[in-house]
Design a protein around this motif. Sequence first.
Motif, PDB file in Angstrom:
ATOM      1  N   VAL A 142      27.769 -25.755   7.465  1.00 27.39           N
ATOM      2  CA  VAL A 142      26.483 -26.293   7.342  1.00 27.39           C
ATOM      3  C   VAL A 142      27.071 -27.355   8.903  1.00 27.39           C
ATOM      4  N   TYR A 143      26.191 -27.228   9.480  1.00 28.37           N
ATOM      5  CA  TYR A 143      24.974 -28.229  10.390  1.00 28.37           C
ATOM      6  C   TYR A 143      24.294 -29.625   9.815  1.00 28.37           C
ATOM      7  N   VAL A 144      25.002 -30.314  10.743  1.00 28.60           N
ATOM      8  CA  VAL A 144      24.186 -31.588  10.228  1.00 28.60           C
ATOM      9  C   VAL A 144      23.894 -32.930  11.634  1.00 28.60           C
ATOM     10  N   TYR A 145      22.274 -32.189  11.899  1.00 26.43           N
ATOM     11  CA  TYR A 145      21.937 -32.994  13.579  1.00 26.43           C
ATOM     12  C   TYR A 145      21.539 -33.713  13.095  1.00 26.43           C
ATOM     13  N   ARG A 146      21.712 -35.078  13.433  1.00 29.19           N
ATOM     14  CA  ARG A 146      21.843 -36.737  13.305  1.00 29.19           C
ATOM     15  C   ARG A 146      20.918 -37.133  15.199  1.00 29.19           C
ATOM     16  N   CYS A 147      19.699 -38.246  14.442  1.00 28.31           N
ATOM     17  CA  CYS A 147      19.116 -38.741  15.446  1.00 28.31           C
ATOM     18  C   CYS A 147      20.035 -39.094  16.513  1.00 28.31           C
ATOM     19  N   GLY A 148      19.542 -39.181  17.858  1.00 22.58           N
ATOM     20  CA  GLY A 148      20.995 -40.105  18.543  1.00 22.58           C
ATOM     21  C   GLY A 148      20.930 -42.008  18.701  1.00 22.58           C
ATOM     22  N   VAL A 149      19.277 -42.016  17.525  1.00 26.87           N
ATOM     23  CA  VAL A 149      20.036 -43.648  17.416  1.00 26.87           C
ATOM     24  C   VAL A 149      19.391 -44.146  15.822  1.00 26.87           C
ATOM     25  N   VAL A 150      19.188 -45.203  15.132  1.00 27.45           N
ATOM     26  CA  VAL A 150      19.048 -45.444  14.298  1.00 27.45           C
ATOM     27  C   VAL A 150      18.096 -45.654  13.653  1.00 27.45           C
ATOM     28  N   TYR A 151      17.371 -45.294  12.897  1.00 26.35           N
ATOM     29  CA  TYR A 151      15.856 -44.892  12.217  1.00 26.35           C
ATOM     30  C   TYR A 151      15.619 -46.425  12.725  1.00 26.35           C
ATOM     31  N   ASP A 152      14.359 -46.306  13.126  1.00 26.19           N
ATOM     32  CA  ASP A 152      13.177 -47.526  13.100  1.00 26.19           C
ATOM     33  C   ASP A 152      11.704 -46.616  12.757  1.00 26.19           C
ATOM     34  N   ALA A 153      11.335 -47.121  11.460  1.00 27.01           N
ATOM     35  CA  ALA A 153       9.601 -46.776  11.568  1.00 27.01           C
ATOM     36  C   ALA A 153       8.811 -47.105  11.877  1.00 27.01           C
ATOM     37  N   SER A 154       8.949 -48.546  12.728  1.00 28.09           N
ATOM     38  CA  SER A 154       7.986 -49.399  13.837  1.00 28.09           C
ATOM     39  C   SER A 154       7.894 -48.659  14.658  1.00 28.09           C
ATOM     40  N   ASP A 155       9.009 -47.863  15.384  1.00 27.66           N
ATOM     41  CA  ASP A 155       8.590 -47.855  16.742  1.00 27.66           C
ATOM     42  C   ASP A 155       8.216 -46.484  17.507  1.00 27.66           C
ATOM     43  N   LEU A 156       7.413 -45.853  16.584  1.00 28.72           N
ATOM     44  CA  LEU A 156       6.971 -44.544  16.843  1.00 28.72           C
ATOM     45  C   LEU A 156       6.989 -43.417  18.598  1.00 28.72           C
ATOM     46  N   GLY A 157       7.938 -44.639  19.095  1.00 21.85           N
ATOM     47  CA  GLY A 157       7.884 -44.084  20.605  1.00 21.85           C
ATOM     48  C   GLY A 157       9.035 -43.723  20.858  1.00 21.85           C
ATOM     49  N   ASN A 158       9.880 -44.277  20.220  1.00 21.75           N
ATOM     50  CA  ASN A 158      11.549 -43.948  20.002  1.00 21.75           C
ATOM     51  C   ASN A 158      11.631 -42.107  19.734  1.00 21.75           C
ATOM     52  N   ARG A 159      11.973 -41.049  20.310  1.00 28.08           N
ATOM     53  CA  ARG A 159      11.546 -40.311  19.924  1.00 28.08           C
ATOM     54  C   ARG A 159      13.349 -39.709  19.457  1.00 28.08           C
ATOM     55  N   ALA A 160      14.347 -40.267  19.983  1.00 22.51           N
ATOM     56  CA  ALA A 160      15.245 -39.735  19.898  1.00 22.51           C
ATOM     57  C   ALA A 160      15.751 -40.575  18.602  1.00 22.51           C
TER      58      ALA A 160
END
Length: 184
Positions: free
Chosen positions: A133-151
Amino acid sequence: MDARTLFLLQNSIRSTLPLKKKLHSKVSLYELFSSHRFQPLSFVLPRDRAEFEKRKHEHEVWLLKEDRVDRGKGIHIFRSGDPVPDCPSFHSGERVLAQRYVTAPLLLEGKKFHLRSVVLVSARRGVWVYDVVYVYRCGVVYDASDLGNRAAHLSNLHIARHALDVQHTEEAGDVSGDGKCSAG
Protein backbone atom coordinates in the motif's frame (compact mmCIF):
# COMPACT_ATOMS: atom_id res chain seq x y z
CA MET A 1 9.80 -9.87 -9.71
CA ASP A 2 7.64 -12.55 -8.13
CA ALA A 3 4.92 -14.46 -10.00
CA ARG A 4 2.04 -12.61 -8.32
CA THR A 5 3.42 -9.19 -9.26
CA LEU A 6 4.08 -10.34 -12.83
CA PHE A 7 0.51 -11.68 -13.08
CA LEU A 8 -0.89 -8.38 -11.83
CA LEU A 9 1.16 -6.29 -14.26
CA GLN A 10 0.36 -8.48 -17.26
CA ASN A 11 -3.37 -8.45 -16.54
CA SER A 12 -3.63 -4.76 -15.72
CA ILE A 13 -1.79 -3.75 -18.91
CA ARG A 14 -4.11 -5.89 -21.04
CA SER A 15 -7.24 -4.53 -19.39
CA THR A 16 -10.02 -3.91 -21.86
CA LEU A 17 -12.69 -3.14 -19.30
CA PRO A 18 -15.42 -0.78 -20.51
CA LEU A 19 -14.92 1.06 -17.20
CA LYS A 20 -11.33 1.99 -18.08
CA LYS A 21 -12.30 5.48 -19.33
CA LYS A 22 -14.56 6.04 -16.32
CA LEU A 23 -11.73 5.33 -13.90
CA HIS A 24 -9.65 8.17 -15.37
CA SER A 25 -12.48 10.71 -15.21
CA LYS A 26 -13.09 12.40 -11.85
CA VAL A 27 -16.73 13.05 -12.74
CA SER A 28 -17.37 9.53 -14.06
CA LEU A 29 -15.67 7.99 -11.03
CA TYR A 30 -17.89 10.07 -8.73
CA GLU A 31 -21.00 9.01 -10.68
CA LEU A 32 -19.93 5.36 -10.57
CA PHE A 33 -19.73 5.38 -6.76
CA SER A 34 -22.22 8.14 -5.88
CA SER A 35 -24.75 5.75 -4.36
CA HIS A 36 -22.26 4.47 -1.77
CA ARG A 37 -22.22 7.65 0.38
CA PHE A 38 -18.53 7.51 1.33
CA GLN A 39 -17.69 10.58 -0.75
CA PRO A 40 -18.04 14.18 0.38
CA LEU A 41 -21.07 16.15 -0.80
CA SER A 42 -20.47 16.64 -4.54
CA PHE A 43 -22.01 18.32 -7.57
CA VAL A 44 -21.31 17.90 -11.28
CA LEU A 45 -21.11 21.30 -12.95
CA PRO A 46 -22.63 22.73 -15.07
CA ARG A 47 -25.45 20.13 -14.70
CA ASP A 48 -25.95 20.69 -10.93
CA ARG A 49 -24.95 24.39 -10.87
CA ALA A 50 -28.29 25.68 -9.47
CA GLU A 51 -28.31 23.10 -6.64
CA PHE A 52 -24.64 23.79 -5.89
CA GLU A 53 -25.26 27.55 -5.64
CA LYS A 54 -28.16 26.91 -3.23
CA ARG A 55 -26.13 24.61 -1.00
CA LYS A 56 -22.57 25.95 -1.25
CA HIS A 57 -23.00 28.07 1.89
CA GLU A 58 -23.64 24.93 4.00
CA HIS A 59 -19.88 24.28 4.11
CA GLU A 60 -16.95 26.63 4.49
CA VAL A 61 -14.49 25.28 1.91
CA TRP A 62 -14.95 23.62 -1.50
CA LEU A 63 -12.81 21.95 -4.18
CA LEU A 64 -13.35 22.27 -7.91
CA LYS A 65 -11.80 19.36 -9.82
CA GLU A 66 -11.51 19.69 -13.56
CA ASP A 67 -12.20 16.39 -15.31
CA ARG A 68 -9.45 14.30 -16.94
CA VAL A 69 -6.59 16.41 -15.58
CA ASP A 70 -3.71 14.85 -13.66
CA ARG A 71 -0.62 15.74 -11.59
CA GLY A 72 -2.62 18.05 -9.32
CA LYS A 73 -3.54 20.44 -12.12
CA GLY A 74 -7.09 21.69 -12.44
CA ILE A 75 -7.87 21.55 -8.70
CA HIS A 76 -9.12 24.79 -7.17
CA ILE A 77 -9.74 25.35 -3.44
CA PHE A 78 -12.07 28.17 -2.41
CA ARG A 79 -14.22 29.42 0.46
CA SER A 80 -18.01 29.42 0.15
CA GLY A 81 -18.19 33.23 0.33
CA ASP A 82 -15.79 33.59 -2.61
CA PRO A 83 -16.95 33.45 -6.22
CA VAL A 84 -16.60 30.06 -7.90
CA PRO A 85 -13.17 30.03 -9.58
CA ASP A 86 -13.22 30.48 -13.34
CA CYS A 87 -11.54 27.36 -14.66
CA PRO A 88 -10.75 26.56 -18.31
CA SER A 89 -13.17 23.59 -18.33
CA PHE A 90 -16.14 25.96 -17.95
CA HIS A 91 -15.24 27.64 -21.25
CA SER A 92 -14.74 24.37 -23.13
CA GLY A 93 -18.05 22.89 -21.94
CA GLU A 94 -16.39 20.07 -19.98
CA ARG A 95 -17.82 18.84 -16.70
CA VAL A 96 -16.27 19.86 -13.40
CA LEU A 97 -16.68 18.17 -10.02
CA ALA A 98 -17.41 20.44 -7.04
CA GLN A 99 -16.81 18.70 -3.69
CA ARG A 100 -17.06 19.76 -0.07
CA TYR A 101 -13.52 20.01 1.29
CA VAL A 102 -12.79 17.95 4.40
CA THR A 103 -11.41 20.64 6.73
CA ALA A 104 -10.53 18.32 9.64
CA PRO A 105 -8.58 15.54 7.87
CA LEU A 106 -6.59 12.71 9.41
CA LEU A 107 -2.94 13.72 9.53
CA LEU A 108 0.27 11.72 9.41
CA GLU A 109 3.18 13.57 11.03
CA GLY A 110 1.11 16.75 10.71
CA LYS A 111 0.55 16.28 6.95
CA LYS A 112 -2.50 15.29 4.92
CA PHE A 113 -2.19 11.96 3.15
CA HIS A 114 -4.03 9.40 1.08
CA LEU A 115 -3.54 5.70 0.48
CA ARG A 116 -3.33 3.83 -2.81
CA SER A 117 -3.52 0.12 -3.33
CA VAL A 118 -3.64 -2.02 -6.45
CA VAL A 119 -6.64 -4.32 -6.76
CA LEU A 120 -7.20 -6.89 -9.48
CA VAL A 121 -10.74 -8.10 -10.09
CA SER A 122 -11.05 -11.17 -12.27
CA ALA A 123 -14.11 -13.23 -13.13
CA ARG A 124 -12.02 -16.40 -12.93
CA ARG A 125 -9.74 -15.62 -10.00
CA GLY A 126 -11.88 -13.31 -7.85
CA VAL A 127 -10.44 -10.24 -6.13
CA TRP A 128 -6.74 -9.91 -5.38
CA VAL A 129 -5.26 -7.01 -3.41
CA TYR A 130 -1.56 -6.34 -3.92
CA ASP A 131 0.17 -6.46 -0.54
CA VAL A 132 1.95 -3.12 -0.92
CA VAL A 133 0.00 0.00 0.00
CA TYR A 134 1.38 3.41 -0.90
CA VAL A 135 1.02 6.40 1.39
CA TYR A 136 1.08 9.74 -0.43
CA ARG A 137 1.79 12.65 1.93
CA CYS A 138 1.52 16.35 1.34
CA GLY A 139 4.82 18.16 0.92
CA VAL A 140 4.33 20.48 3.89
CA VAL A 141 2.51 20.50 7.23
CA TYR A 142 -1.28 21.01 7.02
CA ASP A 143 -2.51 24.55 7.71
CA ALA A 144 -6.30 24.94 7.37
CA SER A 145 -6.04 28.73 7.29
CA ASP A 146 -3.77 28.88 4.22
CA LEU A 147 -5.87 27.63 1.29
CA GLY A 148 -3.39 29.06 -1.21
CA ASN A 149 -0.67 26.59 -0.24
CA ARG A 150 -1.51 23.63 -2.50
CA ALA A 151 1.39 21.59 -1.06
CA ALA A 152 -0.38 21.55 2.33
CA HIS A 153 -3.79 20.57 0.95
CA LEU A 154 -3.22 18.23 -2.02
CA SER A 155 -1.43 14.94 -1.38
CA ASN A 156 -0.57 14.52 -5.03
CA LEU A 157 2.92 13.10 -5.58
CA HIS A 158 3.84 15.72 -8.21
CA ILE A 159 2.88 18.62 -5.91
CA ALA A 160 4.63 17.04 -2.90
CA ARG A 161 7.86 16.52 -4.84
CA HIS A 162 7.78 20.12 -6.08
CA ALA A 163 7.29 21.38 -2.51
CA LEU A 164 10.22 19.27 -1.32
CA ASP A 165 12.42 20.59 -4.15
CA VAL A 166 11.54 24.16 -3.13
CA GLN A 167 12.29 23.39 0.53
CA HIS A 168 15.61 21.85 -0.47
CA THR A 169 16.70 24.93 -2.39
CA GLU A 170 15.49 27.35 0.31
CA GLU A 171 17.08 25.48 3.21
CA ALA A 172 20.67 24.37 3.71
CA GLY A 173 19.67 20.94 5.04
CA ASP A 174 18.71 17.72 3.31
CA VAL A 175 15.12 16.88 2.45
CA SER A 176 13.96 13.55 3.84
CA GLY A 177 11.55 11.52 1.76
CA ASP A 178 9.90 12.19 -1.58
CA GLY A 179 6.28 12.46 -0.52
CA LYS A 180 5.67 8.75 -1.11
CA CYS A 181 6.43 5.76 1.03
CA SER A 182 5.51 2.09 1.01
CA ALA A 183 3.54 0.72 3.93
CA GLY A 184 3.30 -2.95 3.13
